[in-house]
Enzyme design. Structure first.
Site, PDB file in Angstrom:
ATOM      1  N   TRP A  57       0.806  -1.223   0.000  1.00 39.99           N
ATOM      2  CA  TRP A  57       0.000   0.000   0.000  1.00 39.99           C
ATOM      3  C   TRP A  57       0.841   1.276   0.000  1.00 39.99           C
ATOM      4  O   TRP A  57       1.781   1.425   0.776  1.00 39.99           O
ATOM      5  CB  TRP A  57      -0.888   0.015   1.244  1.00 39.99           C
ATOM      6  CG  TRP A  57      -1.556   1.329   1.436  1.00 39.99           C
ATOM      7  CD1 TRP A  57      -1.096   2.381   2.185  1.00 39.99           C
ATOM      8  CD2 TRP A  57      -2.771   1.766   0.850  1.00 39.99           C
ATOM      9  NE1 TRP A  57      -1.968   3.447   2.092  1.00 39.99           N
ATOM     10  CE2 TRP A  57      -3.009   3.085   1.275  1.00 39.99           C
ATOM     11  CE3 TRP A  57      -3.699   1.162  -0.013  1.00 39.99           C
ATOM     12  CZ2 TRP A  57      -4.125   3.816   0.888  1.00 39.99           C
ATOM     13  CZ3 TRP A  57      -4.816   1.892  -0.402  1.00 39.99           C
ATOM     14  CH2 TRP A  57      -5.018   3.195   0.048  1.00 39.99           C
ATOM     15  N   MET A  58       0.419   2.254  -0.816  1.00 46.72           N
ATOM     16  CA  MET A  58       1.023   3.595  -0.794  1.00 46.72           C
ATOM     17  C   MET A  58      -0.089   4.637  -0.841  1.00 46.72           C
ATOM     18  O   MET A  58      -1.060   4.471  -1.573  1.00 46.72           O
ATOM     19  CB  MET A  58       1.924   3.769  -2.021  1.00 46.72           C
ATOM     20  CG  MET A  58       2.493   5.175  -2.156  1.00 46.72           C
ATOM     21  SD  MET A  58       3.547   5.368  -3.609  1.00 46.72           S
ATOM     22  CE  MET A  58       2.317   5.632  -4.879  1.00 46.72           C
ATOM     23  N   ASN A  59       0.080   5.729  -0.049  1.00 48.61           N
ATOM     24  CA  ASN A  59      -0.749   6.914  -0.322  1.00 48.61           C
ATOM     25  C   ASN A  59       0.133   8.149  -0.459  1.00 48.61           C
ATOM     26  O   ASN A  59       1.056   8.132  -1.300  1.00 48.61           O
ATOM     27  CB  ASN A  59      -1.970   7.052   0.597  1.00 48.61           C
ATOM     28  CG  ASN A  59      -1.759   7.068   2.083  1.00 48.61           C
ATOM     29  OD1 ASN A  59      -1.343   6.081   2.663  1.00 48.61           O
ATOM     30  ND2 ASN A  59      -2.048   8.173   2.740  1.00 48.61           N
ATOM     31  N   ASP A  60      -0.101   9.203   0.264  1.00 49.43           N
ATOM     32  CA  ASP A  60       0.490  10.525  -0.027  1.00 49.43           C
ATOM     33  C   ASP A  60       2.003  10.540  -0.300  1.00 49.43           C
ATOM     34  O   ASP A  60       2.765   9.863   0.393  1.00 49.43           O
ATOM     35  CB  ASP A  60       0.322  11.467   1.176  1.00 49.43           C
ATOM     36  CG  ASP A  60      -1.035  11.424   1.803  1.00 49.43           C
ATOM     37  OD1 ASP A  60      -1.936  10.784   1.269  1.00 49.43           O
ATOM     38  OD2 ASP A  60      -1.187  12.049   2.867  1.00 49.43           O
ATOM     39  N   GLN A  76       3.660   7.685   2.104  1.00 50.31           N
ATOM     40  CA  GLN A  76       2.903   6.934   3.093  1.00 50.31           C
ATOM     41  C   GLN A  76       2.871   5.482   2.626  1.00 50.31           C
ATOM     42  O   GLN A  76       2.438   5.179   1.499  1.00 50.31           O
ATOM     43  CB  GLN A  76       1.476   7.503   3.189  1.00 50.31           C
ATOM     44  CG  GLN A  76       1.397   8.831   3.889  1.00 50.31           C
ATOM     45  CD  GLN A  76       1.622   8.681   5.376  1.00 50.31           C
ATOM     46  OE1 GLN A  76       0.719   8.354   6.122  1.00 50.31           O
ATOM     47  NE2 GLN A  76       2.856   8.920   5.825  1.00 50.31           N
ATOM     48  N   TRP A  84      -4.642   0.281   3.465  1.00 48.08           N
ATOM     49  CA  TRP A  84      -4.067   1.228   4.416  1.00 48.08           C
ATOM     50  C   TRP A  84      -3.926   0.589   5.802  1.00 48.08           C
ATOM     51  O   TRP A  84      -4.773  -0.206   6.211  1.00 48.08           O
ATOM     52  CB  TRP A  84      -4.982   2.459   4.491  1.00 48.08           C
ATOM     53  CG  TRP A  84      -4.415   3.596   5.277  1.00 48.08           C
ATOM     54  CD1 TRP A  84      -3.602   4.575   4.812  1.00 48.08           C
ATOM     55  CD2 TRP A  84      -4.632   3.873   6.672  1.00 48.08           C
ATOM     56  NE1 TRP A  84      -3.290   5.445   5.828  1.00 48.08           N
ATOM     57  CE2 TRP A  84      -3.905   5.044   6.973  1.00 48.08           C
ATOM     58  CE3 TRP A  84      -5.351   3.257   7.683  1.00 48.08           C
ATOM     59  CZ2 TRP A  84      -3.894   5.611   8.257  1.00 48.08           C
ATOM     60  CZ3 TRP A  84      -5.336   3.815   8.963  1.00 48.08           C
ATOM     61  CH2 TRP A  84      -4.609   4.979   9.227  1.00 48.08           C
ATOM     62  N   PHE A 116       2.718   9.506   9.956  1.00 41.75           N
ATOM     63  CA  PHE A 116       1.816  10.105   8.970  1.00 41.75           C
ATOM     64  C   PHE A 116       2.598  11.114   8.094  1.00 41.75           C
ATOM     65  O   PHE A 116       3.798  11.295   8.233  1.00 41.75           O
ATOM     66  CB  PHE A 116       0.647  10.784   9.692  1.00 41.75           C
ATOM     67  CG  PHE A 116      -0.539   9.869   9.915  1.00 41.75           C
ATOM     68  CD1 PHE A 116      -0.410   8.487   9.928  1.00 41.75           C
ATOM     69  CD2 PHE A 116      -1.817  10.401  10.103  1.00 41.75           C
ATOM     70  CE1 PHE A 116      -1.515   7.648  10.127  1.00 41.75           C
ATOM     71  CE2 PHE A 116      -2.925   9.586  10.299  1.00 41.75           C
ATOM     72  CZ  PHE A 116      -2.782   8.214  10.312  1.00 41.75           C
ATOM     73  N   SER A 117       1.855  11.814   7.242  1.00 41.93           N
ATOM     74  CA  SER A 117       2.485  12.665   6.223  1.00 41.93           C
ATOM     75  C   SER A 117       3.282  13.827   6.806  1.00 41.93           C
ATOM     76  O   SER A 117       3.041  14.284   7.924  1.00 41.93           O
ATOM     77  CB  SER A 117       1.419  13.208   5.274  1.00 41.93           C
ATOM     78  OG  SER A 117       0.980  12.159   4.464  1.00 41.93           O
ATOM     79  N   ARG A 190      -2.245  17.791  11.632  1.00 44.15           N
ATOM     80  CA  ARG A 190      -1.229  16.963  10.959  1.00 44.15           C
ATOM     81  C   ARG A 190      -0.688  17.543   9.652  1.00 44.15           C
ATOM     82  O   ARG A 190      -1.092  18.580   9.192  1.00 44.15           O
ATOM     83  CB  ARG A 190      -1.804  15.576  10.692  1.00 44.15           C
ATOM     84  CG  ARG A 190      -3.038  15.551   9.825  1.00 44.15           C
ATOM     85  CD  ARG A 190      -3.425  14.106   9.543  1.00 44.15           C
ATOM     86  NE  ARG A 190      -4.622  14.001   8.741  1.00 44.15           N
ATOM     87  CZ  ARG A 190      -5.836  13.840   9.238  1.00 44.15           C
ATOM     88  NH1 ARG A 190      -6.018  13.753  10.537  1.00 44.15           N
ATOM     89  NH2 ARG A 190      -6.877  13.748   8.419  1.00 44.15           N
ATOM     90  N   GLU A 242      -6.237  18.702   4.750  1.00 43.49           N
ATOM     91  CA  GLU A 242      -5.053  17.849   4.915  1.00 43.49           C
ATOM     92  C   GLU A 242      -3.925  18.350   4.006  1.00 43.49           C
ATOM     93  O   GLU A 242      -4.147  19.100   3.063  1.00 43.49           O
ATOM     94  CB  GLU A 242      -5.371  16.401   4.520  1.00 43.49           C
ATOM     95  CG  GLU A 242      -6.526  15.779   5.302  1.00 43.49           C
ATOM     96  CD  GLU A 242      -6.763  14.300   4.974  1.00 43.49           C
ATOM     97  OE1 GLU A 242      -6.878  13.515   5.916  1.00 43.49           O
ATOM     98  OE2 GLU A 242      -6.835  13.928   3.798  1.00 43.49           O
TER      99      GLU A 242
HETATM  100  C1  FRU Z   1      -4.100  12.243   3.440  1.00 45.70           C
HETATM  101  C2  FRU Z   1      -3.875  11.641   4.817  1.00 45.70           C
HETATM  102  C3  FRU Z   1      -3.053  12.582   5.670  1.00 45.70           C
HETATM  103  C4  FRU Z   1      -2.433  11.652   6.667  1.00 45.70           C
HETATM  104  C5  FRU Z   1      -2.173  10.424   5.831  1.00 45.70           C
HETATM  105  C6  FRU Z   1      -2.297   9.133   6.582  1.00 45.70           C
HETATM  106  O1  FRU Z   1      -4.328  11.317   2.444  1.00 45.70           O
HETATM  107  O2  FRU Z   1      -5.118  11.334   5.416  1.00 45.70           O
HETATM  108  O3  FRU Z   1      -3.802  13.619   6.246  1.00 45.70           O
HETATM  109  O4  FRU Z   1      -1.262  12.174   7.228  1.00 45.70           O
HETATM  110  O5  FRU Z   1      -3.101  10.453   4.774  1.00 45.70           O
HETATM  111  O6  FRU Z   1      -1.880   8.057   5.807  1.00 45.70           O
END
Ligand code: FRU
Length: 523
Positions: A57-60, A76, A84, A116-117, A190, A242
Site C-alpha cells: 500500500w502507498m498513499n500521499d 505513506q 491502508w 503520517f504525512s 497533521r 489535509e
Molecule cells: C491524506 C492523509 C493525511 C495523513 C495520511 C495518513 O491522504 O489522510 O492527512 O497524514 O493520509 O496516511
C-alpha cells in the site's frame, strides 16, 4: 480517511500476513519462492511510467526534497498489506524525476505512533544543530499518529516530530525529544510542511488543523511559535483539510504566495481533491487575493499533492493518483496506487484573477523515444489515430492546438468495446472525462462516472496535452489552466484513439509520442 475501521481490519490482516510471511520464509529458504516485494512491474494495471511501490500500500507523497542531483520521494507506506494500515515512510530516489529506485523504508512506527504525512528540508545552515562534523542535515518533520490514544477517545493523538539524516537520506534517526509540536486538543492536527522564509529569517510551518491551516515559525525546527490561522471562512469545507503546502511564485513581476490544501471528502467531483489559494504571506499571516475556491486538478485522482523543497525557483508538484472514496479497493493485486507525473507549477492571470497552471515537467521528454507529427488536420466526424498509438502500446503523449474551440471528444478505446471519453462541452463551457464504460468499475459504486470541470481560460484558442499510461489519463488543457487526472482499469490496453467533432474542428501542431516504460531502463 477514517482510521478506526481500518485499524480493526488491520489487526486481522496483520495476523494473516505474519502467517503468510512465515510460509514465504520457510519456502524461500528452500530456494523456490521469490520475496513478496520482487516485481517485474508487468502485472495487470501496473503503471509503466508513473511511480508505484514494488508491493503493498502507498498513499500521499511525503518529504520531497532535492539534494545534490537526487530527488527524494518518501511516501505513506504500509509494507504488510495492500490496504491502508500502520503508516511508515517508504522511500524512492530519482536523478531525473522519471526513473525511480525504491529504497529501504525510511521511517518505521515507534512508541509515539505511526508515521503520517510530512515534509523534509535541507537544513543548510544547521539551524537545528542536528548536523555533525560540518555536515548539514536533511530534516524531516512528520505527524506521529498515536492509534492507542485515538482508541481511548483522546483528541491529542496527532503530534509533530522530527527525524534527520546525515547521509543524504539513506538512513534516518528520530529526534530524541519528539514530539516538537504538541497537539493543543485538535482531532485533525497533521501533515507539517516546512519552508525557510527569507523575509523573517525563520522556518515557517504550514499545518492542517481540522478545518483550517495554522502557521507556526521557528528559528531551529525544534521550537515552534503559533503565528496565525487561515481558512475557517475560505475555500471548500465538505471534509477535513489535509496535506498543505505554502510557497512563493512570481506573478506579474511581483511575488505571490500559493497555499495548497487538500480536502477529503468534498472535492468538486466527489471525494478527495486539492484546492488552492493565491495571496500574500508576510511571514506571519496569509491573505488571499480573492475568495473563489479553485482546484489544482478537477479529475478524481490527484490528492495530497505538494512540491519538492530545495529546487530553487522551480515548483515541482507530485500528487497521489487515487481518491479515498475507493483507494483501498481498486483492482490491483500486489500493490495499490501510483503517483501522478511530476508537474511544473506557474501562475497566470485570467481576467484579473490569479490561477495556478500545471504542466508535465520538461524531464518527461527523457522518456519519449519516438514522435510522429501532423501539421494540421480537420476533424469533421472522426479522426482515427489508432495505428501509431497501437505501435506505442497505449503509453503515449498526445498534443494539439486549435484556433477555435468547439464541441469535441477524444475517445480512448480497445477491441473489447471499452472506452474512456474526454471532451469539451461548448454549451456548458466544461471539460469532462467519462470513465463509465472504461473497464472495471464494480469495486465502488461511484467510480464509473463522468467528471466535469468548468473551463477557466477565456481564450478563443485552446491546446491539449494528454498523457496516457496503462491505468491513468492526465489531461492538461489551455497550457495547464485546466487539469484533470483520472485512473482507469480497462480489461485490455486502451490502444485506440479517435478525436471526434460533429461541428468540425481544425487541429494544428498535432504530435503523438511514445512514452517508454521506466522500470527496465538501464541507468
Ligand atoms: C491524506 C492523509 C493525511 C495523513 C495520511 C495518513 O491522504 O489522510 O492527512 O497524514 O493520509 O496516511
Amino acid at each position: 480517511m477514517v482510521s478506526s475501521t481500518l485499524t480493526t481490519n488491520h489487526a486481522i490482516m496483520k495476523k494473516q500476513s505474519i502467517l503468510f510471511y512465515l510460509a514465504v520464509l520457510i519456502i524461500s529458504s528452500c530456494g523456490t519462492v521469490k520475496q513478496n516485494t520482487q516485481t517485474e512491474y508487468s502485472e495487470t494495471h501496473r503503471p509503466q511510467f508513473h511511480f508505484s511501490p514494488k508491493a503493498n500500500w502507498m498513499n500521499d507523497p511525503n518529504g520531497m526534497v532535492y539534494l545534490n542531483g537526487t530527488y527524494h520521494l518518501f511516501f505513506q507506506y504500509y509494507p504488510d498489506s495492500t490496504v491502508w494500515g500502520p503508516m511508515h515512510w517508504g522511500h524512492a530516489t530519482s536523478k531525473d524525476l522519471m526513473h525511480w529506485d525504491e529504497q529501504a523504508i525510511a521511517l518505521y512506527p515507534d512508541s509515539l505512533g505511526w508515521i503520517f504525512s510530512g515534509s523534509a528540508v535541507y537544513d543548510e545552515k544547521n539551524t537545528s544543530g542536528l548536523g555533525k562534523d560540518g555536515k548539514a542535515p536533511l530534516v524531516a518533520m512528520f505527524t506521529h499518529h498515536d492509534s492507542k490514544l485515538e482508541k481511548q477517545g483522546r483528541k491529542d493523538y496527532q503530534n509533530q516530530s522530527l527525524a534527520y539524516s546525515l547521509d543524504e537520506g539513506k538512513t534516518w534517526t528520530k529526534y530524541a525529544e519528539n514530539p516538537v509540536l504538541k497537539n493543543p486538543g485538535i482531532i485533525d492536527f497533521r501533515d507539517p510542511k516546512v519552508r525557510w522564509n527569507e523575509q523573517v529569517g525563520k522556518w515557517i510551518l504550514t499545518l492542517a488543523t481540522k478545518d483550517r491551516i495554522t502557521f507556526y515559525s521557528s528559528p531551529d525546527l525544534k521550537n515552534w511559535n503559533k503565528e496565525s490561522e487561515f481558512g475557517e471562512t475560505f475555500g471548500a469545507h465538505g471534509g477535513v483539510w489535509e496535506c498543505p503546502d505554502l510557497f512563493p511564485m512570481p506573478l506579474d513581476g511581483k511575488t505571490a504566495w500559493v497555499l495548497l490544501v487538500s480536502i477529503n471528502p468534498g472535492g468538486p467531483n466527489k471525494g478527495s481533491a486539492t484546492q488552492y489559494f493565491v495571496g500574500d504571506f508576510d511571514g506571519k499571516t496569509f491573505k488571499p487575493y480573492n475568495t473563489e475556491t479553485k482546484y489544482v486538478d478537477w479529475g478524481a485522482d490527484n490528492y495530497a499533492g505538494v512540491t519538492w523543497s530545495n529546487t530553487g525557483d522551480r515548483r515541482i508538484f507530485l500528487g497521489w493518483m487515487s481518491n479515498w472514496q475507493y483507494a483501498n479497493v481498486v483492482p490491483t493485486e500486489k500493490w495499490r496506487s501510483a503517483m501522478t507525473i511530476p508537474r511544473e507549477l506557474s501562475l497566470k492571470m485570467v481576467d484579473n484573477v490569479a490561477y495556478l497552471t500545471s504542466e508535465p515537467v520538461k524531464e518527461l521528454t527523457k522518456i519519449i523515444s519516438e514522435t510522429a507529427t501532423m501539421p494540421t488536420a480537420l476533424v469533421k466526424g472522426s479522426l482515427d489515430l489508432s495505428e501509431k498509438i497501437q505501435a506505442f502500446n497505449g503509453q503515449y503523449q498526445l498534443k494539439f492546438d486549435s484556433d477555435q474551440l468547439t464541441n469535441y471528444s477524444i475517445v480512448l478505446s480497445n477491441d473489447l468495446g471499452e472506452e474512456l471519453v474526454l471532451g469539451y462541452d461548448k454549451q456548458a463551457n466544461q471539460y469532462y472525462i467519462d470513465r463509465s464504460k472504461a473497464g472495471k468499475r464494480d469495486f465502488e459504486i461511484g467510480f464509473g462516472v463522468k467528471h466535469i470541470a468548468p473551463r477557466i481560460s477565456k481564450d478563443a484558442k485552446t491546446n491539449v496535452t494528454l498523457i496516457v499510461d496503462v491505468a491513468s489519463v492526465e489531461w492538461f488543457a489551455d497550457n495547464g489552466l485546466n487539469v484533470m487526472t483520472d485512473i482507469v482499469f480497462p480489461n485490455k490496453t486502451l490502444d485506440k484513439i479517435s478525436i471526434k467533432s460533429a461541428d468540425g474542428l481544425t487541429l494544428k501542431n498535432i504530435s503523438y509520442s511514445k512514452i517508454d516504460g521506466i522500470w527496465k531502463y538501464d541507468r
